[in-house]
Design a protein around this motif. Structure first.
Motif, PDB file in Angstrom:
ATOM      1  N   GLY A 170      44.360  37.124  44.103  1.00  0.00           N
ATOM      2  CA  GLY A 170      43.664  36.202  44.159  1.00  0.00           C
ATOM      3  C   GLY A 170      42.767  36.044  42.727  1.00  0.00           C
ATOM      4  N   GLU A 171      41.917  35.072  42.647  1.00  0.00           N
ATOM      5  CA  GLU A 171      41.603  34.456  41.342  1.00  0.00           C
ATOM      6  C   GLU A 171      40.721  35.647  40.732  1.00  0.00           C
ATOM      7  OE1 GLU A 171      38.808  30.913  39.225  1.00  0.00           O
ATOM      8  OE2 GLU A 171      38.976  31.215  41.374  1.00  0.00           O
ATOM      9  N   PHE A 172      39.905  36.560  41.396  1.00  0.00           N
ATOM     10  CA  PHE A 172      39.182  37.529  40.837  1.00  0.00           C
ATOM     11  C   PHE A 172      39.773  38.785  41.160  1.00  0.00           C
ATOM     12  CE2 PHE A 172      36.495  33.857  41.305  1.00  0.00           C
ATOM     13  CZ  PHE A 172      36.031  33.759  39.986  1.00  0.00           C
ATOM     14  N   GLY A 173      40.724  38.919  41.686  1.00  0.00           N
ATOM     15  CA  GLY A 173      41.397  40.020  42.078  1.00  0.00           C
ATOM     16  C   GLY A 173      40.812  41.159  42.998  1.00  0.00           C
ATOM     17  N   LEU A 174      39.968  40.476  44.034  1.00  0.00           N
ATOM     18  CA  LEU A 174      39.189  41.091  45.151  1.00  0.00           C
ATOM     19  C   LEU A 174      40.014  41.053  46.231  1.00  0.00           C
ATOM     20  CD1 LEU A 174      35.932  40.360  44.100  1.00  0.00           C
ATOM     21  CD2 LEU A 174      37.036  42.573  43.646  1.00  0.00           C
ATOM     22  N   GLU A 175      41.008  40.052  46.368  1.00  0.00           N
ATOM     23  CA  GLU A 175      41.791  39.830  47.624  1.00  0.00           C
ATOM     24  C   GLU A 175      43.364  39.223  47.127  1.00  0.00           C
ATOM     25  OE1 GLU A 175      40.494  36.250  45.816  1.00  0.00           O
ATOM     26  OE2 GLU A 175      38.938  37.533  46.988  1.00  0.00           O
ATOM     27  N   GLN A 221      29.883  33.025  41.115  1.00  0.00           N
ATOM     28  CA  GLN A 221      30.052  33.186  42.548  1.00  0.00           C
ATOM     29  C   GLN A 221      29.507  34.689  42.893  1.00  0.00           C
ATOM     30  OE1 GLN A 221      33.828  32.289  43.744  1.00  0.00           O
ATOM     31  NE2 GLN A 221      34.260  30.630  42.234  1.00  0.00           N
ATOM     32  N   GLY A 222      29.119  35.501  41.991  1.00  0.00           N
ATOM     33  CA  GLY A 222      28.574  36.647  42.408  1.00  0.00           C
ATOM     34  C   GLY A 222      29.703  37.804  42.594  1.00  0.00           C
ATOM     35  N   ASP A 242      26.146  52.479  27.312  1.00  0.00           N
ATOM     36  CA  ASP A 242      25.202  51.556  26.619  1.00  0.00           C
ATOM     37  C   ASP A 242      25.044  50.392  27.786  1.00  0.00           C
ATOM     38  OD1 ASP A 242      24.818  53.104  24.250  1.00  0.00           O
ATOM     39  OD2 ASP A 242      26.378  51.934  23.483  1.00  0.00           O
ATOM     40  N   HIS A 243      24.203  50.492  28.877  1.00  0.00           N
ATOM     41  CA  HIS A 243      24.138  49.500  29.870  1.00  0.00           C
ATOM     42  C   HIS A 243      23.473  48.311  29.333  1.00  0.00           C
ATOM     43  CE1 HIS A 243      26.045  51.783  32.861  1.00  0.00           C
ATOM     44  NE2 HIS A 243      25.107  52.703  32.706  1.00  0.00           N
ATOM     45  N   ARG A 244      23.731  47.201  29.410  1.00  0.00           N
ATOM     46  CA  ARG A 244      22.759  45.894  29.453  1.00  0.00           C
ATOM     47  C   ARG A 244      21.794  45.990  30.388  1.00  0.00           C
ATOM     48  NH1 ARG A 244      27.473  41.535  27.868  1.00  0.00           N
ATOM     49  NH2 ARG A 244      28.194  42.424  26.043  1.00  0.00           N
ATOM     50  N   ALA A 245      20.598  45.141  30.163  1.00  0.00           N
ATOM     51  CA  ALA A 245      19.928  44.910  31.165  1.00  0.00           C
ATOM     52  C   ALA A 245      20.271  44.276  32.352  1.00  0.00           C
ATOM     53  CB  ALA A 245      18.559  44.101  30.526  1.00  0.00           C
ATOM     54  N   GLY A 246      20.081  45.010  33.530  1.00  0.00           N
ATOM     55  CA  GLY A 246      20.450  44.399  34.778  1.00  0.00           C
ATOM     56  C   GLY A 246      21.847  44.485  35.073  1.00  0.00           C
ATOM     57  N   SER A 247      22.477  45.564  34.390  1.00  0.00           N
ATOM     58  CA  SER A 247      24.006  45.422  34.809  1.00  0.00           C
ATOM     59  C   SER A 247      23.948  46.753  35.523  1.00  0.00           C
ATOM     60  CB  SER A 247      24.644  45.811  33.437  1.00  0.00           C
ATOM     61  OG  SER A 247      24.140  46.950  32.938  1.00  0.00           O
ATOM     62  N   GLY A 248      25.260  46.615  36.307  1.00  0.00           N
ATOM     63  CA  GLY A 248      25.619  47.427  37.380  1.00  0.00           C
ATOM     64  C   GLY A 248      27.048  47.578  37.660  1.00  0.00           C
ATOM     65  N   ASN A 249      27.468  46.985  38.698  1.00  0.00           N
ATOM     66  CA  ASN A 249      29.044  47.056  38.786  1.00  0.00           C
ATOM     67  C   ASN A 249      29.433  45.856  37.884  1.00  0.00           C
ATOM     68  OD1 ASN A 249      28.609  48.412  40.832  1.00  0.00           O
ATOM     69  ND2 ASN A 249      28.493  47.222  42.359  1.00  0.00           N
ATOM     70  N   ARG A 250      30.790  46.027  37.444  1.00  0.00           N
ATOM     71  CA  ARG A 250      31.288  45.140  36.516  1.00  0.00           C
ATOM     72  C   ARG A 250      31.353  43.767  37.204  1.00  0.00           C
ATOM     73  NH1 ARG A 250      37.001  45.710  33.201  1.00  0.00           N
ATOM     74  NH2 ARG A 250      36.719  43.889  31.930  1.00  0.00           N
ATOM     75  N   LYS A 251      31.173  42.509  36.774  1.00  0.00           N
ATOM     76  CA  LYS A 251      31.229  41.290  37.208  1.00  0.00           C
ATOM     77  C   LYS A 251      32.830  40.684  36.628  1.00  0.00           C
ATOM     78  CE  LYS A 251      26.488  40.190  37.442  1.00  0.00           C
ATOM     79  NZ  LYS A 251      25.320  39.099  37.218  1.00  0.00           N
ATOM     80  N   ARG A 252      33.267  40.070  37.530  1.00  0.00           N
ATOM     81  CA  ARG A 252      34.613  39.622  37.275  1.00  0.00           C
ATOM     82  C   ARG A 252      34.720  38.092  36.804  1.00  0.00           C
ATOM     83  NH1 ARG A 252      38.438  42.402  35.410  1.00  0.00           N
ATOM     84  NH2 ARG A 252      39.914  40.842  36.155  1.00  0.00           N
TER      85      ARG A 252
END
Length: 252
Positions: A170-175, A221-222, A242-252
């Motif tokens: 899929g486009e974002f590699g999640l499916e 699209q989250g 070095d986390h950016r503010a508000g970062s957590g899981n990687r966004k695709r």
């Protein structure tokens, strides 16, 4: 650089190893060892056949080592290959989720080899002549799975059986979608034909991703992917990401 036909041709003189930077702390330690203790998403170095001696300095990529890739190619010419490519193992991923995600990023069809342990080991040995065939070499990613529960979830075309499954990511590699399946008893010639057709159809119907706009759309699209270790870079080499503010899981 890596899409340059001359670079692709030249790379076949090397054994190319791509470390999955966010799959384990051990992998990150390898990257740090090449960047003076820093951790960044990529590192590049040419290493001797003994797997230890570094033949170049390390950097983020080949362009940081030499201006001309021909200088890197010249290194390979100093070593004579002793092995047969048909004895080379087929690259495998740590997990199906990672295989699907990387295949989406690479824009390649993923060949999933599914079955019990004995079946996938036997299949992996038998299809080496297919994987290293010039008509498909470098055009696919591969993943071996003995647990069907690890790969059926993300696929829109359900199949829990063993076999060779050609998957369009899929486009974002999640499916992904199974576009063709063959039994593990399929002949090498039939598997090769199926792979050539799948790659041709995928290439015709897939537009090249523009990284910047792709990331923006993924954020809109989250879309997120879970990493085995925290996403981010340690550019000051203090051992902490070095986390950016508000970062957590990687966004695709």
């Amino acid at each position: 650089m890596f899409s340059d036909p001359d670079v692709i041709k030249a790379s076949r003189k090397f054994i190319c190893v791509r470390i999955d930077s966010y799959e384990s702390e051990e992998n990150q330690k390898i990257v740090r060892s090449h960047l003076g203790g820093r951790f960044e998403n990529t590192a590049f170095c040419v290493i001797a056949p003994d797997g230890k001696e570094r033949l170049t300095r390390s950097g983020r990529g080949p362009q940081h080592i030499y201006r001309d890739f021909d200088d890197i190619v010249a290194i390979a010419d100093r070593y004579k290959s002793r092995g047969d490519i048909l004895n080379s193992h087929i690259p495998d991923f740590n997990s199906f989720a990672l295989a699907l995600n990387v295949s989406s990023a690479d824009q390649k069809i993923l060949l999933l080899i599914a079955g019990d342990e004995d079946e996938i080991v036997a299949a992996g040995k038998r299809i080496r002549s297919v994987v290293w065939n010039k008509n498909v070499m470098g055009r696919f990613n591969y993943d071996f799975e003995s647990d069907s529960s690890s790969w059926t979830g993300p696929l829109s075309s359900k199949s829990k059986g063993s076999g060779f499954h050609l998957i369009r990511p899929g486009e974002f590699g999640l499916e992904g979608q199974i576009v063709m399946s063959l039994s593990l008893n399929a002949s090498n010639s039939n598997l090769l034909k199926a792979m050539v057709v799948a790659n041709r159809d995928y290439a015709k119907s897939t537009k090249k991703k523009i990284y910047s706009s792709h990331v923006v759309e993924g954020r809109r699209q989250g879309k997120r992917i879970e990493m085995a270790v925290p996403f981010g870079e340690d550019r000051d080499g203090d051992g902490k990401i070095d986390h950016r503010a508000g970062s957590g899981n990687r966004k695709r």
